[in-house]
Design a protein around this motif. Structure first.
Motif, PDB file in Angstrom:
ATOM      1  N   ARG A   1     -10.504   4.176  -2.630  1.00 19.65           N
ATOM      2  CA  ARG A   1     -10.372   2.745  -2.934  1.00 19.65           C
ATOM      3  C   ARG A   1      -9.150   2.136  -2.256  1.00 19.65           C
ATOM      4  NH1 ARG A   1     -11.616   3.532  -9.385  1.00 19.65           N
ATOM      5  NH2 ARG A   1     -13.897   3.719  -9.204  1.00 19.65           N
ATOM      6  N   LEU A   2      -8.079   2.907  -2.189  1.00 18.37           N
ATOM      7  CA  LEU A   2      -6.861   2.414  -1.533  1.00 18.37           C
ATOM      8  C   LEU A   2      -7.063   2.241  -0.033  1.00 18.37           C
ATOM      9  CD1 LEU A   2      -4.027   4.471  -3.294  1.00 18.37           C
ATOM     10  CD2 LEU A   2      -4.493   2.024  -3.530  1.00 18.37           C
TER      11      LEU A   2
ATOM     12  N   SER B   1      -9.646   1.049   1.536  1.00 18.93           N
ATOM     13  CA  SER B   1     -10.687   0.083   1.890  1.00 18.93           C
ATOM     14  C   SER B   1     -10.293  -0.615   3.188  1.00 18.93           C
ATOM     15  CB  SER B   1     -10.857  -0.954   0.773  1.00 18.93           C
ATOM     16  OG  SER B   1      -9.709  -1.788   0.698  1.00 18.93           O
TER      17      SER B   1
ATOM     18  N   ASN C   1      -4.640  -4.959   6.256  1.00 17.98           N
ATOM     19  CA  ASN C   1      -3.405  -5.637   5.854  1.00 17.98           C
ATOM     20  C   ASN C   1      -2.187  -4.748   6.072  1.00 17.98           C
ATOM     21  OD1 ASN C   1      -4.781  -7.942   5.074  1.00 17.98           O
ATOM     22  ND2 ASN C   1      -5.014  -7.282   2.946  1.00 17.98           N
ATOM     23  N   PHE C   2      -2.351  -3.462   5.738  1.00 16.75           N
ATOM     24  CA  PHE C   2      -1.227  -2.521   5.854  1.00 16.75           C
ATOM     25  C   PHE C   2      -0.844  -2.272   7.310  1.00 16.75           C
ATOM     26  CE2 PHE C   2       0.282   2.027   5.790  1.00 16.75           C
ATOM     27  CZ  PHE C   2       1.507   1.767   5.182  1.00 16.75           C
TER      28      PHE C   2
ATOM     29  N   LEU D   1       0.826  -1.216   0.000  1.00 14.31           N
ATOM     30  CA  LEU D   1       0.000   0.000   0.000  1.00 14.31           C
ATOM     31  C   LEU D   1       0.856   1.260   0.000  1.00 14.31           C
ATOM     32  CD1 LEU D   1      -2.759   1.341   0.155  1.00 14.31           C
ATOM     33  CD2 LEU D   1      -2.662   1.117   2.636  1.00 14.31           C
TER      34      LEU D   1
ATOM     35  N   GLU E   1       1.951   2.070  -3.528  1.00 14.06           N
ATOM     36  CA  GLU E   1       0.844   2.590  -4.330  1.00 14.06           C
ATOM     37  C   GLU E   1       0.517   4.032  -3.969  1.00 14.06           C
ATOM     38  OE1 GLU E   1      -2.613   0.019  -5.325  1.00 14.06           O
ATOM     39  OE2 GLU E   1      -1.705  -1.343  -3.875  1.00 14.06           O
TER      40      GLU E   1
ATOM     41  N   THR F   1     -10.179  -3.732   4.014  1.00 14.06           N
ATOM     42  CA  THR F   1      -9.284  -4.877   3.827  1.00 14.06           C
ATOM     43  C   THR F   1      -7.854  -4.428   3.605  1.00 14.06           C
ATOM     44  OG1 THR F   1     -11.088  -6.167   2.854  1.00 14.06           O
ATOM     45  CG2 THR F   1      -8.847  -6.925   2.425  1.00 14.06           C
ATOM     46  N   THR F   2      -7.677  -3.434   2.733  1.00 18.10           N
ATOM     47  CA  THR F   2      -6.329  -2.931   2.438  1.00 18.10           C
ATOM     48  C   THR F   2      -5.692  -2.304   3.667  1.00 18.10           C
ATOM     49  OG1 THR F   2      -7.060  -2.454   0.180  1.00 18.10           O
ATOM     50  CG2 THR F   2      -4.990  -1.473   0.881  1.00 18.10           C
ATOM     51  N   LEU F   3      -6.480  -1.521   4.389  1.00 21.43           N
ATOM     52  CA  LEU F   3      -5.957  -0.882   5.599  1.00 21.43           C
ATOM     53  C   LEU F   3      -5.575  -1.907   6.655  1.00 21.43           C
ATOM     54  CD1 LEU F   3      -8.110   2.307   6.289  1.00 21.43           C
ATOM     55  CD2 LEU F   3      -5.636   2.185   5.953  1.00 21.43           C
TER      56      LEU F   3
END
Length: 217
Positions: free
Chosen positions: A38-39, A41, A47-48, A1, A4, A43-45
């Motif tokens: 979108r970045l 989200s 994981n990060f 992340l 990106e 789930t992404t957060l």
């Protein structure tokens, strides 16, 4: 992340500069706001932030994201996450854990507060977060009797004042009560009659004044 997010910021900067009047600035901003959303989200957060070593590193990662994403709503989401992390017991436990040297813990606190002051967060939440960090710094100083220890080994009031000012300049004292307590104590020593006498009658007094001037530059 993080890769990106950095790429998104670079692309946004290049498009803003390169497109000139070809695309309205508001349209570019809106596009990148949606991409930022979108970045960020859940789930992404998760994981990060999930592979961070501790809650302090999670807070630092959120501040990093806040520096590089677009949109008030996105920043509000990150601010709420940051508030929850800083309020959590694990966050304060990290700083109260004596396994780490106290100087390192104080520097982390102060550096984190410095980043908060620069962050694009609304004033009320920024004050709340900075006060929380300052409270932890003050508690660490009091629990470890740092100010008395700094003064005990000094020969005279002028030397004590300089030692306290060096402590402030060392990047280990947060803005707020911690810094104000240290400054008040330093000024108390500076007001003692023997300080002026030392300055007027001995080379050591002149040397001490020079050290104080150096700290202010």
């Amino acid at each position: 992340l993080d890769v990106e997010v950095k790429a998104l910021r670079r692309l946004g900067t290049q498009m803003t500069i390169g497109c000139g009047n070809l695309i309205p600035h508001e349209e570019i901003l809106s596009a990148f706001q949606i991409k930022s959303e979108r970045l960020l989200s859940n789930t992404t957060l998760n994981n990060f932030l999930g592979d961070a070593k501790n809650s302090v590193e999670r807070a630092e990662r959120i501040l990093f994201l806040g520096e590089n994403i677009v949109g008030a709503g996105n920043r509000h989401k990150l601010t709420n996450l940051l508030r929850a992390i800083v309020a959590d017991a694990n966050f304060s436990d990290f700083f109260m854990n004596k396994a780490e040297p106290i100087a390192q813990r104080l520097r982390i606190l102060t550096a984190l507060q410095d980043k908060l002051f620069l962050a694009e967060i609304d004033d009320d939440h920024k004050r709340e977060l900075c006060d929380r960090l300052d409270g932890l710094c003050t508690a660490l100083m009091e629990t470890n009797r740092l100010l008395p220890k700094l003064c005990d080994g000094q020969a005279n009031p002028m030397a004590k004042c300089v030692a306290l000012l060096k402590f402030i300049a060392s990047g280990m004292v947060t803005r707020g009560d911690a810094r104000e307590q240290t400054q008040r104590l330093a000024l108390g020593f500076l007001r003692e009659p023997s300080v002026l006498q030392s300055y007027l009658t001995t080379p050591r007094g002149v040397d001490m004044l020079k050290k104080m001037q150096e700290l202010g530059t």
